[in-house]
Design an enzyme around this catalytic site. Structure first.
Site, mmCIF file in Angstrom:
data_model
loop_
_atom_site.group_PDB
_atom_site.id
_atom_site.type_symbol
_atom_site.label_atom_id
_atom_site.label_comp_id
_atom_site.label_asym_id
_atom_site.label_seq_id
_atom_site.Cartn_x
_atom_site.Cartn_y
_atom_site.Cartn_z
ATOM 1 N N LYS A 42 0.805 -1.326 -0.144
ATOM 2 C CA LYS A 42 -0.063 -0.066 -0.158
ATOM 3 C C LYS A 42 0.963 1.356 0.127
ATOM 4 C CE LYS A 42 -1.756 1.721 4.091
ATOM 5 N NZ LYS A 42 -1.645 3.053 4.135
ATOM 6 N N ASN A 43 1.804 1.326 0.903
ATOM 7 C CA ASN A 43 2.571 2.549 0.968
ATOM 8 C C ASN A 43 3.714 2.812 -0.271
ATOM 9 O OD1 ASN A 43 1.181 2.950 3.314
ATOM 10 N ND2 ASN A 43 2.903 2.875 4.702
ATOM 11 N N ARG A 112 -4.520 10.728 4.687
ATOM 12 C CA ARG A 112 -3.584 11.523 4.879
ATOM 13 C C ARG A 112 -2.489 11.733 3.673
ATOM 14 N NH1 ARG A 112 -0.785 14.192 8.564
ATOM 15 N NH2 ARG A 112 1.092 12.935 8.128
ATOM 16 N N CYS A 136 -5.804 18.986 11.249
ATOM 17 C CA CYS A 136 -4.657 19.651 11.589
ATOM 18 C C CYS A 136 -5.056 21.177 11.057
ATOM 19 C CB CYS A 136 -3.436 19.053 11.026
ATOM 20 S SG CYS A 136 -3.567 18.295 9.433
ATOM 21 N N ARG A 141 1.801 21.560 11.331
ATOM 22 C CA ARG A 141 2.726 20.543 11.780
ATOM 23 C C ARG A 141 2.890 19.303 10.960
ATOM 24 N NH1 ARG A 141 4.574 16.931 14.868
ATOM 25 N NH2 ARG A 141 2.623 16.115 14.960
ATOM 26 N N PRO A 142 1.924 18.669 10.933
ATOM 27 C CA PRO A 142 2.176 17.242 10.357
ATOM 28 C C PRO A 142 2.625 17.181 8.974
ATOM 29 C CG PRO A 142 -0.117 17.516 11.525
ATOM 30 C CD PRO A 142 0.517 18.570 11.447
ATOM 31 N N VAL A 143 2.577 18.428 8.118
ATOM 32 C CA VAL A 143 2.844 18.389 6.869
ATOM 33 C C VAL A 143 4.094 19.612 6.810
ATOM 34 C CG1 VAL A 143 1.134 17.296 5.585
ATOM 35 C CG2 VAL A 143 0.787 19.624 5.946
ATOM 36 N N ASP A 144 4.331 20.034 7.737
ATOM 37 C CA ASP A 144 5.279 21.225 7.607
ATOM 38 C C ASP A 144 6.455 21.079 6.976
ATOM 39 O OD1 ASP A 144 6.311 19.680 9.788
ATOM 40 O OD2 ASP A 144 7.079 20.983 10.705
ATOM 41 N N GLN A 145 7.269 19.810 6.756
ATOM 42 C CA GLN A 145 8.226 19.533 6.062
ATOM 43 C C GLN A 145 8.059 19.316 4.573
ATOM 44 O OE1 GLN A 145 11.418 19.413 7.835
ATOM 45 N NE2 GLN A 145 9.955 20.036 9.441
ATOM 46 N N ASP A 324 4.364 0.711 12.139
ATOM 47 C CA ASP A 324 3.146 0.156 11.294
ATOM 48 C C ASP A 324 3.160 -1.346 11.884
ATOM 49 O OD1 ASP A 324 2.476 2.433 10.141
ATOM 50 O OD2 ASP A 324 3.159 1.959 8.141
ATOM 51 N N ILE A 346 7.244 7.411 17.084
ATOM 52 C CA ILE A 346 6.956 7.899 15.893
ATOM 53 C C ILE A 346 5.702 8.702 15.969
ATOM 54 C CG2 ILE A 346 6.766 7.694 13.443
ATOM 55 C CD1 ILE A 346 9.473 6.843 14.054
ATOM 56 N N ARG A 416 -9.026 -0.479 4.417
ATOM 57 C CA ARG A 416 -8.057 0.557 3.691
ATOM 58 C C ARG A 416 -6.480 0.007 3.384
ATOM 59 N NH1 ARG A 416 -6.490 5.051 7.640
ATOM 60 N NH2 ARG A 416 -5.096 4.986 5.889
HETATM 61 C C1 UD1 Z 1 4.122 6.914 6.298
HETATM 62 C C2 UD1 Z 1 3.493 5.789 6.025
HETATM 63 C C3 UD1 Z 1 2.667 5.301 7.499
HETATM 64 C C4 UD1 Z 1 3.733 5.171 8.558
HETATM 65 C C5 UD1 Z 1 4.603 6.438 8.544
HETATM 66 C C6 UD1 Z 1 5.654 6.055 9.502
HETATM 67 C C7 UD1 Z 1 2.423 6.171 3.849
HETATM 68 C C8 UD1 Z 1 1.483 6.526 2.910
HETATM 69 N N1 UD1 Z 1 2.298 6.193 5.175
HETATM 70 O O1 UD1 Z 1 3.177 8.129 6.854
HETATM 71 O O2 UD1 Z 1 1.991 4.041 7.349
HETATM 72 O O3 UD1 Z 1 3.302 4.853 9.752
HETATM 73 O O4 UD1 Z 1 5.339 6.595 7.319
HETATM 74 O O5 UD1 Z 1 6.758 5.059 9.074
HETATM 75 O O6 UD1 Z 1 3.559 5.910 3.472
HETATM 76 N N2 UD1 Z 1 5.858 14.873 10.768
HETATM 77 C C9 UD1 Z 1 5.925 16.288 10.911
HETATM 78 N N3 UD1 Z 1 5.983 16.957 10.067
HETATM 79 C C10 UD1 Z 1 5.856 16.687 8.563
HETATM 80 C C11 UD1 Z 1 5.670 15.316 8.511
HETATM 81 C C12 UD1 Z 1 5.743 14.292 9.538
HETATM 82 O O7 UD1 Z 1 6.043 16.576 12.145
HETATM 83 O O8 UD1 Z 1 5.985 17.657 7.746
HETATM 84 C C13 UD1 Z 1 5.792 14.049 11.928
HETATM 85 C C14 UD1 Z 1 4.263 12.999 12.056
HETATM 86 O O9 UD1 Z 1 3.488 13.711 12.695
HETATM 87 C C15 UD1 Z 1 5.155 11.884 12.726
HETATM 88 C C16 UD1 Z 1 6.453 11.699 12.207
HETATM 89 O O10 UD1 Z 1 6.868 12.830 11.576
HETATM 90 O O11 UD1 Z 1 5.140 12.040 13.958
HETATM 91 C C17 UD1 Z 1 6.556 10.721 11.016
HETATM 92 O O12 UD1 Z 1 5.605 10.741 9.894
HETATM 93 P P1 UD1 Z 1 5.765 10.471 8.610
HETATM 94 O O13 UD1 Z 1 6.712 9.566 8.421
HETATM 95 O O14 UD1 Z 1 5.784 11.769 7.827
HETATM 96 O O15 UD1 Z 1 4.660 9.638 8.343
HETATM 97 P P2 UD1 Z 1 3.954 9.703 6.984
HETATM 98 O O16 UD1 Z 1 4.579 9.861 5.668
HETATM 99 O O17 UD1 Z 1 2.319 10.559 6.958
#
Ligand code: UD1
Length: 436
Positions: A42-43, A112, A136, A141-145, A324, A346, A416
């Site tokens: 999936k990922n 997401r 959010c 924050r969760p997509v700030d990067q 995961d 994480i 999913r």
């Molecule tokens: C991906 C996987 C998900 C897995 C996760 C961690 C997919 C579609 N999903 O999710 O199944 O659980 O990796 O291995 O591949 N964060 C920030 N800012 C950002 C981005 C992330 O603060 O811009 C934080 C997140 O809140 C989280 C951590 O970084 O605490 C890791 O998240 P991330 O690796 O980005 O997870 P996803 O890519 O969403």
């Protein structure tokens, strides 16, 4: 491509209807035995579907898993203008005409990973609007990067009406150091950089195998990428990408889930699929827990005869233990001899399966981001509720070992990310059925 006026009042896509009322009923006890094919990941599939946005020529994919998240992504791409043709696990995508570079809230809130369209759209169409993921809207924050990285590549980014609105004349290569390791963040920037002017260097990049699979697909499309699978990825931008064919890698998390189920039930299961080293951290923990694991080229055999030993694990970015797989391993720890400590590093809120496991008789205490799991001799069936994708998988494993009947509610989470899980488990001897 000319700038496109977007009409927010005209949602053109809806999320797939989900089997909201379906339940799984499991009669615990049987040990799992036999062989099970591992589906496409999936990922890996989700970002690779988004890579189709980067070229006007068709992208032909094989081994695409038949999952609700993949269907949601296809719906999202279709409403942007991407044509697709499906033949079982084969999927051809053609983004010859992209007329709607927008990811609406209705779809993003259910998944997401929809954020993965942002980089490709911006690179190809020079503009994009992507809804902030649900929950959010008050901050980035969760997509700030993702946003910081694209801004460093020259995108102008605003937050409007809950949407990330981005535009650029053309993205330009840069050196970007991620503040933290993010999988989809790395994938988004890597895709954007393929069509940027000049060289992009991504430092502190995610090393997950799915990032490598995406890079392989992009290279087949004509991208110039070095270092995928390390924490430094170098991308030399090109003017255009072309069509390609790519087979999606096997799903290491699905494989790990079946492996944990085999170990928990004292079974003997062979996972069919070329996993390479993708499952190493999980294999190591399963061995620590008392399972015998034979890793072959195209198959991995997992069996357990003796007792389950307690173990400790800490989730970490690849090659560390995958978050995961944390919940599924907790189901195993719940019936181990002794006390296991499972630490989640994480995600902040990824212990929701604990209270459901307790309903089945598990003895678990949560302290901060760690679960102290005191193994009990047996779990007892009950009605539990799935709260997210991997928590659901954890409850399935617990149901397989619990005495009596376990009913798992809200299994749309499971649909999913797991292909026909009840059929696959049933073929291994589990007594499991879906109730509509
Ligand atoms: C991906 C996987 C998900 C897995 C996760 C961690 C997919 C579609 N999903 O999710 O199944 O659980 O990796 O291995 O591949 N964060 C920030 N800012 C950002 C981005 C992330 O603060 O811009 C934080 C997140 O809140 C989280 C951590 O970084 O605490 C890791 O998240 P991330 O690796 O980005 O997870 P996803 O890519 O969403």
């Amino acid at each position: 491509m000319d700038a496109i006026e977007l009409d927010f009042a005209a949602p053109r896509a809806r999320a797939e209807p989900q089997a909201a009322m379906d339940k799984l009923v499991i009669a615990g006890g049987p040990r799992l035995a036999g062989s099970v094919p591992v589906s496409g990941a999936k990922n890996a599939a989700l970002p690779i579907l988004c890579a189709s946005l980067l070229t006007a020529e068709p992208l032909r994919l094989a081994n695409v898993p038949q999952l609700n998240d993949v269907r949601t992504m296809r719906t999202l791409l279709a409403q942007m203008g991407v044509a697709h043709e499906e033949d079982g696990r084969r999927l051809a995508l053609s983004a010859a005409h992209l007329d709607w570079p927008l990811a609406p809230y209705e779809l993003v809130k259910t998944m997401r990973a929809s954020i993965l369209v942002l980089g490709p759209l911006l690179a190809r169409c020079r503009e994009a609007r992507v809804s902030l993921p649900g929950g959010c809207a008050i901050g980035l924050r969760p997509v700030d990067q993702h946003v910081k990285g694209l801004a460093a590549m020259g995108a102008e980014i605003d937050l409007e009406h809950g949407y990330i609105a981005a535009r650029t004349r053309r993205l330009t290569g840069t050196r970007f150091v991620f503040d933290l390791v993010t999988v989809t963040g790395t994938e988004n920037l890597m895709m954007a950089a393929t069509l940027a002017e000049g060289q992009t260097v991504l430092e502190n990049a995610a090393r997950e195998p799915e990032v490598v699979d995406l890079a392989r697909c992009l290279v087949a499309m004509g991208a110039r990428i070095a270092g995928a699978g390390t924490d430094r990825i170098v991308i030399d931008g090109v003017d255009a990408l072309h069509g390609a064919a790519h087979a999606i890698m096997p799903d290491r998390i699905e494989a790990g889930t079946f492996a944990a189920a085999a170990a928990a039930t004292g079974g003997d299961v062979t996972l069919e699929g070329r996993l390479g080293g993708a499952l190493d951290a999980v294999v190591e923990k399963l061995r620590e827990a008392g399972a015998t694991v034979d890793v072959g080229d195209g198959a991995t055999r997992v069996r357990r005869d003796g007792p389950i030993a307690a173990f400790s694990l800490r989730t970490a970015p690849f090659p560390g233990f995958p978050t995961d797989m944390q919940a599924q391993m907790m189901a195993l720890a719940a019936v181990a001899d002794g006390t296991s400590v499972i630490t989640e590093t994480i995600f902040e809120n990824r212990m929701m399966h604990v209270q459901e496991l307790r309903r089945l008789g598990a003895d678990i205490e949560v302290e901060g981001n760690a679960a102290i799991v005191r193994g009990v001799p047996r779990l007892a069936g009950a009605t539990v509720m799935a709260t997210d994708l991997r928590a659901s998988a954890c409850l399935v494993i617990a149901g397989l070992v619990a005495e009596g009947e376990t009913t798992i509610d809200r299994i749309y989470h499971l649909d999913r990310g797991y292909e026909r899980i009840e059929e696959k488990l049933g073929a291994l001897g589990a007594r499991i059925r879906r109730v509509k």
